[in-house]
Design an enzyme around this catalytic site. Structure first.
Site, mmCIF file in Angstrom:
data_model
loop_
_atom_site.group_PDB
_atom_site.id
_atom_site.type_symbol
_atom_site.label_atom_id
_atom_site.label_comp_id
_atom_site.label_asym_id
_atom_site.label_seq_id
_atom_site.Cartn_x
_atom_site.Cartn_y
_atom_site.Cartn_z
ATOM 1 N N GLY B 31 15.902 -24.433 -12.368
ATOM 2 C CA GLY B 31 16.198 -23.318 -13.001
ATOM 3 C C GLY B 31 16.178 -23.580 -14.663
ATOM 4 O O GLY B 31 16.428 -23.050 -15.259
ATOM 5 N N CYS B 240 3.279 2.279 4.402
ATOM 6 C CA CYS B 240 2.051 2.202 3.854
ATOM 7 C C CYS B 240 1.083 3.027 4.479
ATOM 8 O O CYS B 240 0.863 3.132 5.366
ATOM 9 C CB CYS B 240 1.369 0.740 4.256
ATOM 10 S SG CYS B 240 -0.118 0.445 3.648
ATOM 11 N N CYS B 243 -1.732 0.693 6.423
ATOM 12 C CA CYS B 243 -1.441 -0.363 7.420
ATOM 13 C C CYS B 243 0.009 0.102 8.262
ATOM 14 O O CYS B 243 0.543 -0.616 9.148
ATOM 15 C CB CYS B 243 -1.385 -1.609 7.147
ATOM 16 S SG CYS B 243 0.208 -2.193 6.175
ATOM 17 N N CYS B 265 0.450 -0.911 0.567
ATOM 18 C CA CYS B 265 1.031 -2.167 0.378
ATOM 19 C C CYS B 265 0.695 -2.688 -0.991
ATOM 20 O O CYS B 265 -0.722 -2.669 -1.346
ATOM 21 C CB CYS B 265 0.364 -3.044 1.420
ATOM 22 S SG CYS B 265 1.340 -2.827 2.917
ATOM 23 N N CYS B 271 -1.951 -6.234 3.668
ATOM 24 C CA CYS B 271 -2.246 -4.839 4.454
ATOM 25 C C CYS B 271 -3.504 -5.132 4.920
ATOM 26 O O CYS B 271 -3.760 -4.643 6.237
ATOM 27 C CB CYS B 271 -2.412 -3.887 2.993
ATOM 28 S SG CYS B 271 -2.375 -2.293 3.447
#
Lengths: 257, 282
Positions: B31, B240, B243, B265, B271
């Site tokens: 980080g 979606c 899909c 998506c 997808c």
């Protein structure tokens, strides 16, 4: 008497040819209000900055006793410890509230910042605490989400005090807290500070050029001139029976209303 | 076939060495932003130069590269970067998340969970999570050094006070390994939980700002929140249109000028795979 909270000795600092501090010593005990008075340029604010660790003296030491009773040298403690101290056990009230507040953060956020900095993570709790403090400093709690730049000067100063006291510091430094406010607002603010100091048992080191404010708030008084403490003692003693000629001048120049 | 006249991976070996050192340091301090000397890249700052520099420094002949932009493999940015690496390294490229060893991404984490051994490279426009709150970079560095992150919480407090919830939908700040505050790059807050204890290595490259940072595998990544206002990943409440997924992150696409819109998506590979499975089942 209890051991001193803050103890300074032999403080010296020069700005070029000017001695801002010349061998200054000072002690402040828990629950005690000490005022530093003197004319502009006498080294009052410099002394406050040195005592609070914001500035380093050329000579001398400042020792601070933490709640556990351990004594630390303020200028040798390192930046992390210093920050921790400044956001928990100490507070600093600036003359200009703009220096002590975040103007683009709401009143509640300003009060909450110190709480969050010491680990508060409960939104409802922070908000309740902020509301309570707003009430305490006589700001309408309805304005908790208001921006400080929409507040009057007196309200800003009271908000700054609430923000400083919310973590229950033991020692608060105040640099001309009533400067720039009109007389009636000053009186109200002084009254409020006096109440809070008594309620919370705070030790306060207050810098002011206002003798009346010093008389109202302080237990003890230090008179500074040209970087030296020329006289000190109990407030009433110093003001009613000034020994040093400069103090006599200072007391004599207060306008009687 | 590698293009002639270029070193493998475009960057010269000394530059790669310098960037790898920065990456190693970044991995060692999860980080923490490590400065590095960003090089001129054959595309402008803001188009992923940091991510490309990182990818160029870690890519080897055995790697398989996938590049996505907003989750899609077929957008200009993704196509250009994928072609670029195909040209200057000759490595295999893929659009399948599962087949890739290095995935360079802008603004998304793939829906398919990543596994150990994979590396996710983020393109980062602004590595400093505090930059909107504290304009002085020297001061933000000091705040990181002292773990003084109260200010970030003030921002979250203000959001809740004003909007009733934390109004950060992308680039939601996280605390890495319980120590450093980190910007996850502008991924949707929806993707934040995927970063937590991810088995893959996550590397972040910011070209313009010249910073590299990293999240090693299995490192805790916690989105900042309040006890009584916990972090909630936000997702459009729809399936979606292609899909029918109700789990994936959706893009809202305007389809006509009559107010018509559809949700699809954002992860094209996810997808497409779901669609072909469905077709195969029918």
């Amino acid at each position: 008497m209890s051991a001193p909270l803050l103890q300074a000795s032999g403080l010296s600092l020069r700005f070029g040819a000017i001695a801002a501090l010349d061998d200054v010593a000072l002690e402040i005990h828990p629950g005690e209000v000490v005022a530093i008075v003197g004319e502009s340029g006498s080294g009052k604010t410099t002394l406050l900055r040195v005592l609070s660790g914001l500035m380093r003296p050329e000579a001398g030491t400042v020792r601070y006793r933490d709640p556990a009773g351990a004594v630390h040298s303020v200028h040798d403690m390192g930046e992390a410890a210093m920050r921790r101290l400044h956001r928990s056990d100490w507070g600093f009230v600036h003359q200009n509230p703009r220096d002590g507040l975040r103007m683009r953060v709401s009143a509640g956020g300003n009060i909450g910042e110190r709480l969050m900095a010491v680990g508060a993570r409960h939104y409802g709790g922070i908000r309740a605490e902020a509301t309570a403090w707003l009430q305490r400093v006589e700001i309408d709690p309805e304005r908790i989400d208001g921006m400080p730049d929409k507040f009057s000067g007196g309200m800003q100063q009271r908000l700054q005090i609430a923000r400083t006291l919310v973590t229950h510091p033991r020692l608060v430094f105040m640099d001309e807290p009533t400067g720039g406010l009109d007389v009636s607002v000053q009186a109200k603010l002084l009254d409020m500070i006096r109440g809070l100091v008594a309620d919370l048992g705070l030790a306060v080191l207050i810098v002011t050029h206002d003798i009346a404010a010093a008389r109202l708030l302080a237990h003890r008084l230090l008179v500074m001139r040209h970087g030296r403490v020329v006289e000190q003692g109990l407030t009433d003693r110093v003001l009613d029976d000034p020994q040093h000629e400069y103090t006599q001048l200072l007391v004599a120049s207060v306008l009687a209303a | 076939m590698t293009a002639l006249g270029y070193n493998f991976g475009y960057l010269d070996e000394n530059t790669k060495r310098m960037i790898r050192r920065a990456i190693l340091k970044a991995v060692a301090i999860p980080g923490h932003q490590v400065p590095f000397g960003a090089r001129e890249m054959p595309l402008p700052y803001g188009w992923g130069t940091g991510g490309i520099a990182v990818t160029a420094s870690i890519i080897g002949t055995a790697d398989t590269l996938k590049v996505i932009d907003q989750g899609a493999d077929d957008t200009t940015n993704a196509v250009s970067i994928r072609r670029f690496f195909a040209k200057v390294t000759g490595v295999a490229t893929t659009e399948r998340t599962g087949e890739a060893s290095i995935i360079q991404t802008r603004h998304r984490i793939p829906e398919t969970p990543l596994r150990q051994g994979q590396i996710l490279v983020y393109q980062v426009p602004m590595p400093e999570p505090l930059f909107r709150l504290e304009p002085r970079l020297a001061e933000t560095r000091r705040m990181h050094a002292l773990a003084d992150y109260g200010l970030m919480h003030v921002k979250l407090y203000e959001d809740i006070a004003r909007h009733g919830h934390v109004a950060i939908s992308y680039g939601y700040p996280v605390l890495v390994g319980g120590r450093y505050l980190m910007s996850p790059s502008p991924i949707p807050a929806f993707d934040n939980p995927k970063m937590d204890r991810m088995p893959a290595l996550q590397l972040f490259g910011a070209g313009r700002e010249k910073r590299i940072y990293a999240v090693p595998p299995y490192t805790s990544v916690r989105s900042l929140d309040f006890e009584d206002h916990p972090f909630v990943p936000v997702r459009a409440d729809a399936a979606c249109a292609l899909c029918q997924s109700r789990e994936s992150y959706l893009d809202e696409v305007v389809v006509d000028d009559q107010g018509g819109r559809m949700f699809v998506c954002s992860d094209t590979d996810y997808c497409g795979t779901r669609q072909s499975h469905r077709e195969a089942a029918e």
